[in-house]
Design a protein around this motif. Sequence first.
Motif, PDB file in Angstrom:
ATOM      1  N   ASP A 313     -10.023 -26.875 -74.288  1.00 38.43           N
ATOM      2  CA  ASP A 313      -9.823 -25.615 -75.021  1.00 38.43           C
ATOM      3  C   ASP A 313     -10.995 -24.666 -74.853  1.00 38.43           C
ATOM      4  OD1 ASP A 313      -7.388 -26.516 -76.006  1.00 38.43           O
ATOM      5  OD2 ASP A 313      -8.327 -27.482 -77.746  1.00 38.43           O
ATOM      6  N   LEU A 314     -12.059 -25.132 -74.198  1.00 32.37           N
ATOM      7  CA  LEU A 314     -13.232 -24.288 -74.055  1.00 32.37           C
ATOM      8  C   LEU A 314     -12.930 -23.085 -73.160  1.00 32.37           C
ATOM      9  CD1 LEU A 314     -15.985 -26.990 -73.641  1.00 32.37           C
ATOM     10  CD2 LEU A 314     -15.852 -25.300 -75.486  1.00 32.37           C
ATOM     11  N   ARG A 315     -13.417 -21.934 -73.575  1.00 31.89           N
ATOM     12  CA  ARG A 315     -13.214 -20.700 -72.824  1.00 31.89           C
ATOM     13  C   ARG A 315     -14.551 -19.979 -72.691  1.00 31.89           C
ATOM     14  NH1 ARG A 315      -9.490 -23.118 -71.874  1.00 31.89           N
ATOM     15  NH2 ARG A 315      -7.268 -22.683 -72.148  1.00 31.89           N
ATOM     16  N   PRO A 316     -14.712 -19.162 -71.659  1.00 35.31           N
ATOM     17  CA  PRO A 316     -15.950 -18.397 -71.512  1.00 35.31           C
ATOM     18  C   PRO A 316     -16.309 -17.646 -72.793  1.00 35.31           C
ATOM     19  CG  PRO A 316     -14.620 -18.177 -69.551  1.00 35.31           C
ATOM     20  CD  PRO A 316     -13.777 -18.920 -70.542  1.00 35.31           C
ATOM     21  N   GLY A 317     -17.584 -17.715 -73.158  1.00 39.11           N
ATOM     22  CA  GLY A 317     -18.071 -17.057 -74.374  1.00 39.11           C
ATOM     23  C   GLY A 317     -18.225 -17.989 -75.549  1.00 39.11           C
ATOM     24  N   ALA A 318     -17.656 -19.216 -75.461  1.00 40.86           N
ATOM     25  CA  ALA A 318     -17.746 -20.157 -76.576  1.00 40.86           C
ATOM     26  C   ALA A 318     -19.140 -20.779 -76.636  1.00 40.86           C
ATOM     27  CB  ALA A 318     -16.693 -21.250 -76.425  1.00 40.86           C
ATOM     28  N   SER A 319     -19.671 -20.903 -77.839  1.00 43.44           N
ATOM     29  CA  SER A 319     -20.963 -21.564 -78.039  1.00 43.44           C
ATOM     30  C   SER A 319     -20.771 -23.071 -78.122  1.00 43.44           C
ATOM     31  CB  SER A 319     -21.623 -21.064 -79.323  1.00 43.44           C
ATOM     32  OG  SER A 319     -21.897 -19.676 -79.235  1.00 43.44           O
ATOM     33  N   CYS A 320     -21.744 -23.822 -77.643  1.00 42.84           N
ATOM     34  CA  CYS A 320     -21.613 -25.279 -77.655  1.00 42.84           C
ATOM     35  C   CYS A 320     -22.988 -25.922 -77.611  1.00 42.84           C
ATOM     36  CB  CYS A 320     -20.760 -25.762 -76.483  1.00 42.84           C
ATOM     37  SG  CYS A 320     -21.376 -25.246 -74.864  1.00 42.84           S
ATOM     38  N   GLY A 321     -23.013 -27.211 -77.953  1.00 43.77           N
ATOM     39  CA  GLY A 321     -24.214 -28.025 -77.817  1.00 43.77           C
ATOM     40  C   GLY A 321     -23.975 -29.094 -76.763  1.00 43.77           C
ATOM     41  N   LEU A 322     -25.007 -29.441 -76.026  1.00 46.60           N
ATOM     42  CA  LEU A 322     -24.878 -30.408 -74.939  1.00 46.60           C
ATOM     43  C   LEU A 322     -25.685 -31.658 -75.280  1.00 46.60           C
ATOM     44  CD1 LEU A 322     -24.615 -27.411 -73.687  1.00 46.60           C
ATOM     45  CD2 LEU A 322     -24.937 -28.554 -71.496  1.00 46.60           C
ATOM     46  N   THR A 323     -24.996 -32.811 -75.282  1.00 44.15           N
ATOM     47  CA  THR A 323     -25.642 -34.089 -75.563  1.00 44.15           C
ATOM     48  C   THR A 323     -25.739 -34.890 -74.276  1.00 44.15           C
ATOM     49  OG1 THR A 323     -24.779 -34.142 -77.829  1.00 44.15           O
ATOM     50  CG2 THR A 323     -25.493 -36.236 -76.872  1.00 44.15           C
ATOM     51  N   PHE A 324     -26.955 -35.344 -73.938  1.00 44.15           N
ATOM     52  CA  PHE A 324     -27.194 -36.094 -72.710  1.00 44.15           C
ATOM     53  C   PHE A 324     -27.166 -37.594 -73.006  1.00 44.15           C
ATOM     54  CE2 PHE A 324     -30.200 -32.424 -71.314  1.00 44.15           C
ATOM     55  CZ  PHE A 324     -29.101 -31.586 -71.160  1.00 44.15           C
ATOM     56  N   ALA A 325     -26.459 -38.355 -72.177  1.00 45.15           N
ATOM     57  CA  ALA A 325     -26.478 -39.812 -72.301  1.00 45.15           C
ATOM     58  C   ALA A 325     -27.876 -40.304 -71.915  1.00 45.15           C
ATOM     59  CB  ALA A 325     -25.421 -40.436 -71.401  1.00 45.15           C
TER      60      ALA A 325
END
Length: 342
Positions: A313-325
């Motif tokens: 559902d992610l679209r350009p402009g959406a804010s997100c956090g990135l979790t690294f394994a």
Amino acid sequence: MASIELKAVEKWYGDVQVIKGVDLAIEAGEFIIFVGPSGCGKSTLLRMIAGLEETSRGQIMIADRDATAEPPSRRGLAMVFQSYALYPHMSVGENMGFALKAAGASKEEIAAKVGEAARVLKLDALLDRRPKDLSGGQRQRVAIGRSIVRDPTAFLFDEPLSNLDAALRVEMRYEIAKLHQALKSTMIYVTHDQVEAMTLADRIVVLEGGRIAQVGSPRELYLRPANLFVAQFIGSPKMNMIDGVGSMLRSISAPGGTAHVGIRPEHITLGAAGSGQIDGVVDVTEYLGADTYVIVDCGNDLRLTVRVEGDTDLRPGASCGLTFAPEHLHFFDGSGLAIRAA
């Protein structure tokens, strides 16, 4: 089949050194692939093994015999080039058997060896056709068949699939893999395409600037790259690389001396902004069916690629956090060498 060993091999053109002291042992029956960017020396090294380029320094051993000064005809090797180089006025069978005919083999021997090679390569029904009546993949199989009938000690492939379209390359990769399984011959294969290298090789030799950057199985190179060059060359898309740790990343425990942190796209999870190691904004999504690559702009000219399931559902402009394994983080020092855990 035969083992091949390179001992401190160098190649000079005048004052320019293009192969810079290569040491490599290739076991009998092994499928080795030389890979690297244009100009790294992979085709030159292959041609030196074939005897088509003179070795400036060092030794080339074939089946425990010093072949450094031998002409190509004495080395017992068969080479398959990018260009099919088939005789247009000859049939498939005549093309495949021409080298044997020139060597004075009997008609019975030629027919037997051509028939066996045609069976292995599924060319039985095409032996009476001319090259102009064949597809690109069929022509390349004929070129390979021409090498098989000579019963060489090893096969050398110089970017044999580069003239084919994407679908044919996939088909021919399968054919070459099956051929190696059937013949169990020593094969050395040159390509700039790391996907070919990953899918075909027993071991990959990554070349950079005339030197070996790393040698290992596809899995070893993917999971434990020795340096920044290998880390970003092997894998599609390439490994994400972040310069330093500092204030850019949250809750990353890096070894001393870390100058670069690497993480592959499939080892990042996307969540709500404020979670994970870094925040960003979705810049572009690339839908590929089973997978989608989400390119996230994290500021400061840093863009990270994340592999997610195809439907997102992610679209350009959406804010997100990135979790690294954490178990899949790679750390490199200021000179680009991997930092291994003690």
